[in-house]
Design an enzyme around this catalytic site. Sequence first.
Site, mmCIF file in Angstrom:
data_model
loop_
_atom_site.group_PDB
_atom_site.id
_atom_site.type_symbol
_atom_site.label_atom_id
_atom_site.label_comp_id
_atom_site.label_asym_id
_atom_site.label_seq_id
_atom_site.Cartn_x
_atom_site.Cartn_y
_atom_site.Cartn_z
ATOM 1 N N GLY A 138 -2.254 -21.563 -42.497
ATOM 2 C CA GLY A 138 -1.924 -20.932 -41.869
ATOM 3 C C GLY A 138 -3.231 -20.142 -40.693
ATOM 4 O O GLY A 138 -2.755 -19.384 -39.585
ATOM 5 N N GLU A 139 -4.291 -21.110 -40.686
ATOM 6 C CA GLU A 139 -5.717 -21.079 -39.578
ATOM 7 C C GLU A 139 -4.959 -21.314 -38.424
ATOM 8 O O GLU A 139 -3.767 -22.346 -38.644
ATOM 9 C CB GLU A 139 -6.395 -21.119 -39.759
ATOM 10 C CG GLU A 139 -7.406 -20.177 -41.043
ATOM 11 C CD GLU A 139 -8.954 -20.678 -41.559
ATOM 12 O OE1 GLU A 139 -8.931 -21.238 -40.675
ATOM 13 O OE2 GLU A 139 -9.401 -20.198 -42.630
ATOM 14 N N ASP A 153 18.243 7.375 -22.646
ATOM 15 C CA ASP A 153 17.405 8.164 -23.549
ATOM 16 C C ASP A 153 16.949 9.169 -22.383
ATOM 17 O O ASP A 153 16.465 8.268 -21.196
ATOM 18 C CB ASP A 153 16.421 8.196 -24.473
ATOM 19 C CG ASP A 153 15.779 7.303 -24.028
ATOM 20 O OD1 ASP A 153 15.309 7.432 -22.685
ATOM 21 O OD2 ASP A 153 15.322 6.052 -25.008
ATOM 22 N N LYS A 205 20.557 11.202 -27.176
ATOM 23 C CA LYS A 205 20.835 10.313 -29.121
ATOM 24 C C LYS A 205 20.047 10.412 -29.953
ATOM 25 O O LYS A 205 18.653 11.930 -29.113
ATOM 26 C CB LYS A 205 20.425 8.722 -28.427
ATOM 27 C CG LYS A 205 18.722 8.843 -28.433
ATOM 28 C CD LYS A 205 18.353 7.290 -28.486
ATOM 29 C CE LYS A 205 17.165 6.352 -28.133
ATOM 30 N NZ LYS A 205 16.967 5.529 -27.378
ATOM 31 N N ASP A 254 17.104 -0.703 -19.976
ATOM 32 C CA ASP A 254 16.063 -0.414 -20.598
ATOM 33 C C ASP A 254 15.666 -1.249 -20.883
ATOM 34 O O ASP A 254 15.269 -2.487 -20.459
ATOM 35 C CB ASP A 254 16.751 -0.310 -22.195
ATOM 36 C CG ASP A 254 15.835 0.765 -23.056
ATOM 37 O OD1 ASP A 254 14.826 1.376 -22.654
ATOM 38 O OD2 ASP A 254 16.487 0.779 -24.306
ATOM 39 N N GLY A 278 19.549 -3.929 -30.977
ATOM 40 C CA GLY A 278 20.955 -3.608 -30.090
ATOM 41 C C GLY A 278 21.724 -2.658 -30.664
ATOM 42 O O GLY A 278 22.558 -2.406 -29.897
#
Length: 326
Positions: A46-47, A178, A202, A230, A236
Amino acid sequence: MSEIRHNVDKELVLASGRAHPELAAEVAKELGIELLPLNAYDFANGEIYVRSDESVRGKDVFLLQSYPAPLNNWLMEQLIMIDSMKRASARRITVVAPFYPYARQDKKGRGREPISARLVADLFKTAGADRVITTDLHTAQIQGFFDGPVDHLFGFPLLADYIKSKVDVSEVTVVSPDTGRVRVAEQWADRLGGAPLAFVHKSRDLTVPNQAESKTVVGQVEGRTAILIDDMIDTGGTIAGAVRVLKEAGAKDVIIAATHAVFSDPAAQRLADCGAREVVVTNTLPIPEEKRFENLTVLSIAPMLARAISEVFHDGSVTNLFDGRA
């Protein structure tokens, strides 16, 4: 198309990580240059390895990286890219992060929580970045986390101008999902000719990620086209719930507009089924074919990024791209 003026004292170089090469290619085309060839790959454990195939000594290097899932892989690749360019004697290194990673973790909501957005800024600086270009930060205060210039671009002019061409603005109400994004909604309203505002009330459980319950609409949306805005759409759930509440309040149509299409599952299905007339986003993040749906529109921010890069390279004003609002 942005024009690169030749300067004998410096040279612009644009390089891309592997997260969103399509966007980088678009930006390079807008600038009229070729992408810097990079040799990047993963080791078996993974390096990540990154090396430029060409010299960047004394050059002005812009490193574009987006952050779809798995976000942490691409963040590490970006940091290694920065370190590689620093050790290769680049004159100046600018991080181009259309979607800023960990932007939602910008403050402590409860005791013992990290401020990960600040940590990312520190990592960029420590790796060797001199400047950051980003788009629609979750909160503007993140600009202060980086110890150097931050060019904060805005996606709403691109989104708003597209929507303006599709609707009768006299019948539009701009809706914030919001209370926290009402200021952004005001900018949208100005762009749409002084449209009225509303917001969805909300509630959120801070112990549960990606969950909020939309309850009521504050403002007049009955018989009108609601533009629900947004900065990002992740799973979602919040946006789909807001569409339901707006429809129950009598909205004639709902158009969703957001800059960052994170689209974690099951976002695509929720958005396709929520009853919105159209979902308009930008390409700050790659959207794979399996997460696209019939009423999705994707606008390109490549011209805006190219103009910002050109202004930074020529020591111009990024602020002027947004009528002084940047």
